[in-house]
Structure formats: C-alpha cells, structure tokens
Scaffold this motif. Structure first.
Motif, short mmCIF file in Angstrom:
data_model
loop_
_atom_site.label_atom_id
_atom_site.label_comp_id
_atom_site.label_asym_id
_atom_site.label_seq_id
_atom_site.Cartn_x
_atom_site.Cartn_y
_atom_site.Cartn_z
N THR A 169 0.88 -1.24 -0.10
CA THR A 169 -0.13 0.17 -0.05
C THR A 169 1.00 1.17 0.07
O THR A 169 0.68 2.56 -0.69
CB THR A 169 -0.91 0.13 1.10
N ALA A 170 1.89 1.25 0.94
CA ALA A 170 2.62 2.45 0.89
C ALA A 170 3.44 2.60 -0.42
O ALA A 170 3.85 3.66 -0.94
CB ALA A 170 3.72 2.21 2.15
N PHE A 171 3.91 1.59 -0.94
CA PHE A 171 4.54 1.57 -2.20
C PHE A 171 3.85 2.14 -3.30
O PHE A 171 4.36 3.13 -4.07
CB PHE A 171 5.12 0.03 -2.57
N ALA A 172 2.55 1.76 -3.35
CA ALA A 172 1.52 2.29 -4.41
C ALA A 172 1.37 3.79 -4.12
O ALA A 172 1.43 4.48 -5.03
CB ALA A 172 0.25 1.40 -4.25
N LEU A 173 1.20 4.09 -2.90
CA LEU A 173 1.09 5.65 -2.45
C LEU A 173 1.99 6.35 -2.91
O LEU A 173 1.82 7.35 -3.45
CB LEU A 173 0.64 5.55 -0.99
N THR A 174 3.37 6.09 -2.79
CA THR A 174 4.53 7.04 -2.98
C THR A 174 4.58 7.02 -4.33
O THR A 174 5.22 8.08 -4.88
CB THR A 174 5.82 6.69 -2.06
N ARG A 175 4.27 6.02 -4.88
CA ARG A 175 4.49 5.89 -6.68
C ARG A 175 3.40 6.71 -7.48
O ARG A 175 3.67 7.26 -8.46
CB ARG A 175 4.55 4.53 -7.12
N GLN A 176 2.34 6.60 -6.97
CA GLN A 176 0.93 7.24 -7.72
C GLN A 176 0.72 8.60 -7.13
O GLN A 176 0.08 9.34 -7.88
CB GLN A 176 -0.19 6.33 -7.45
N ALA A 191 12.15 7.05 -4.76
CA ALA A 191 13.53 7.38 -5.38
C ALA A 191 13.66 7.36 -6.97
O ALA A 191 14.37 6.62 -7.34
CB ALA A 191 14.47 6.03 -4.76
N GLY A 192 12.72 7.99 -7.64
CA GLY A 192 12.79 8.21 -8.80
C GLY A 192 12.27 6.89 -9.32
O GLY A 192 10.99 6.68 -9.47
N GLY A 193 12.94 6.14 -9.99
CA GLY A 193 12.26 4.75 -10.66
C GLY A 193 11.98 3.92 -9.73
O GLY A 193 11.38 2.72 -10.31
N GLY A 194 12.30 3.79 -8.64
CA GLY A 194 12.03 2.81 -7.72
C GLY A 194 11.68 3.46 -6.12
O GLY A 194 11.08 4.49 -6.10
N ALA A 195 12.10 2.74 -5.17
CA ALA A 195 11.97 3.30 -3.90
C ALA A 195 12.88 2.80 -2.88
O ALA A 195 13.69 1.91 -3.06
CB ALA A 195 10.35 2.70 -3.21
N ARG A 196 13.09 3.59 -1.83
CA ARG A 196 13.93 3.25 -0.64
C ARG A 196 13.30 2.52 0.41
O ARG A 196 12.16 3.34 0.58
CB ARG A 196 14.84 4.59 -0.05
N VAL A 197 13.56 1.52 0.81
CA VAL A 197 12.50 0.77 1.89
C VAL A 197 13.44 0.73 2.91
O VAL A 197 14.53 0.07 2.95
CB VAL A 197 12.08 -0.64 1.38
N LEU A 198 12.90 1.28 3.98
CA LEU A 198 13.58 1.28 5.50
C LEU A 198 13.00 0.42 6.21
O LEU A 198 11.87 0.67 6.56
CB LEU A 198 13.50 2.62 6.04
N LEU A 248 17.12 -0.73 -1.88
CA LEU A 248 16.46 0.12 -3.22
C LEU A 248 15.41 -1.02 -3.83
O LEU A 248 16.08 -2.26 -3.94
CB LEU A 248 17.66 0.10 -3.98
N ALA A 249 14.45 -0.55 -3.95
CA ALA A 249 13.58 -1.95 -4.33
C ALA A 249 12.46 -1.09 -5.44
O ALA A 249 12.40 0.14 -5.79
CB ALA A 249 12.59 -2.13 -3.46
N GLN A 250 12.28 -2.23 -6.59
CA GLN A 250 11.40 -1.73 -7.77
C GLN A 250 10.03 -2.29 -7.52
O GLN A 250 9.24 -1.78 -7.91
CB GLN A 250 12.04 -2.64 -9.01
N ARG A 251 9.99 -3.08 -6.42
CA ARG A 251 8.52 -3.55 -6.11
C ARG A 251 8.61 -4.15 -4.84
O ARG A 251 9.42 -4.22 -4.16
CB ARG A 251 8.10 -4.86 -7.03
N PRO A 252 7.18 -4.04 -4.03
CA PRO A 252 7.09 -4.50 -2.49
C PRO A 252 7.48 -5.71 -2.46
O PRO A 252 7.68 -6.88 -3.25
CB PRO A 252 5.52 -4.30 -2.45
N GLY A 253 8.23 -5.89 -1.06
CA GLY A 253 8.85 -7.26 -0.91
C GLY A 253 10.21 -7.26 -1.42
O GLY A 253 10.87 -8.33 -0.84
N GLU A 254 10.91 -6.57 -2.18
CA GLU A 254 12.10 -6.63 -2.69
C GLU A 254 13.25 -6.38 -1.81
O GLU A 254 12.99 -5.24 -1.19
CB GLU A 254 12.21 -5.95 -4.03
N ARG A 255 14.15 -7.14 -1.46
CA ARG A 255 15.31 -6.90 -0.40
C ARG A 255 16.61 -7.27 -0.85
O ARG A 255 17.27 -7.33 -0.42
CB ARG A 255 15.08 -7.64 0.93
#
Length: 182
Positions: free
Chosen positions: A96-103, A125-132, A145-152
């Motif tokens: 949900t957070a991933f979609a919110l920051t991207r959209q 983070a531009g084309g992706g996201a920083r997951v903390l 650095l992730a392109q999709r939720p759950g990526e580690r």
C-alpha cells in the motif's frame, strides 16, 4: 558697533531662506521614503507568508486525501482491524505504501511505526523506492533499493545508530492525539 555690508546681509539671508526649505524638503522626503520602504517590506512579508500558508494548507489537504484513500480519518470496524494488522506487522503495509508513494506526486514518503519498535518507511527514489526497515528488536534501519514491494535484494546500507521510532516527536504526538500527525 560692527558694521556689516548690506550685500553680505542680503547674501546670508538668501542662503538661509534657500537652505531652510531645502533641508525641510529633504527631511520630509527621507522620512516618507523610509515609511514607504517599511510599508513595502511589510507588504512583501505579508504576501510571502500568505503564499507559504496557502501552499502548506494545499499540501496538507493533498496528504489527507492520499491518506483517506488508504484509511479514512474516522475508520469503521473493518478499517480499524486492517490498521491494527498493519501496526502488528508493518511489512503487510508495504504494498500500500509503495503504491501511495509511486502514484501520488505529493506523497514522497510514508512511515509506519509499531508499538514494539518495528518500523517501515517507503521513500520515493525516482524509478523505484528506498525501503527502510527496522525489526522490533533491531538497531539501525536497513535501507534497500526496490522496484516492487517485498524486494530486498539491493541493500543500500545499514544505519549504524539505533533508530527508535517510539522516541521520535511525531510518534509521541500520534499517541497523544490518537490521530494523524503532520
């Protein structure tokens, strides 16, 4: 008794009569220009403050709209249960957070902290996201650095210092207000 030439007296009176009005006009112009400068500065500050306030209110309204899409401000029983699940395990909130920051161009980061010290942050983070991520018994946050939720798979780093969200001001304010904190 000393005698003065009439031409000297006449010249002195002309100078005096010319200098006094000139000095008076100069004083009045200086005084009005200082007043105008103060008035202009006050007007500029008022306009800047009004623009900042309008921008801030607009940004907060958009943040409320984005959060309302995820969870209403006054949630029903079903929404409260979903929020409790997210707080029990913040990683379940990641998609949900991933979609919110991207959209939403106005929501660059979303943070969720649980009462046991666990933390999840998603930052655009531009084309992706920083997951903390911080586990409940963890110390510093792990940053991926992730392109999709759950990526580690791409570890950017680990903060050396302990990140304890429960000691942060925003967390304490959220507990006190029992609501949203900006």
């Amino acid at each position: 008794m000393r005698k003065f030439a009439a031409s000297h007296i006449l010249a002195a009176s002309f100078v005096l009569f010319a200098a006094v009005p000139a000095l008076l006009v100069a004083w009045m112009l200086a005084r009005s220009s200082f007043g105008a400068a103060e008035e202009l500065a006050g007007s500029i500050l008022f306009n800047v403050a009004a623009r900042v306030q309008l921008g801030t209110e607009s940004h907060l309204a958009r943040a409320h709209d984005a959060l309302n899409a995820v969870l209403p401000e006054s949630p029903g029983a079903r929404e409260r249960e979903r929020a409790r699940d997210w707080l029990k395990d913040p990683v379940t909130f990641e998609a949900t957070a991933f979609a919110l920051t991207r959209q939403s161009p106005h929501v660059a980061q979303v943070y969720l902290a649980g009462r046991h010290g666990d933390f999840l942050g998603i930052e655009d983070a531009g084309g992706g996201a920083r997951v903390l991520v911080r586990d409940a018994q963890g110390a510093g946050r792990r940053i991926f650095l992730a392109q999709r939720p759950g990526e580690r798979s791409r570890l950017e780093g680990i903060e050396p210092a302990n990140f304890e969200s429960r000691t942060r001001r925003w967390y304490q304010q959220a507990l006190e207000s029992k609501g949203r904190v900006f």
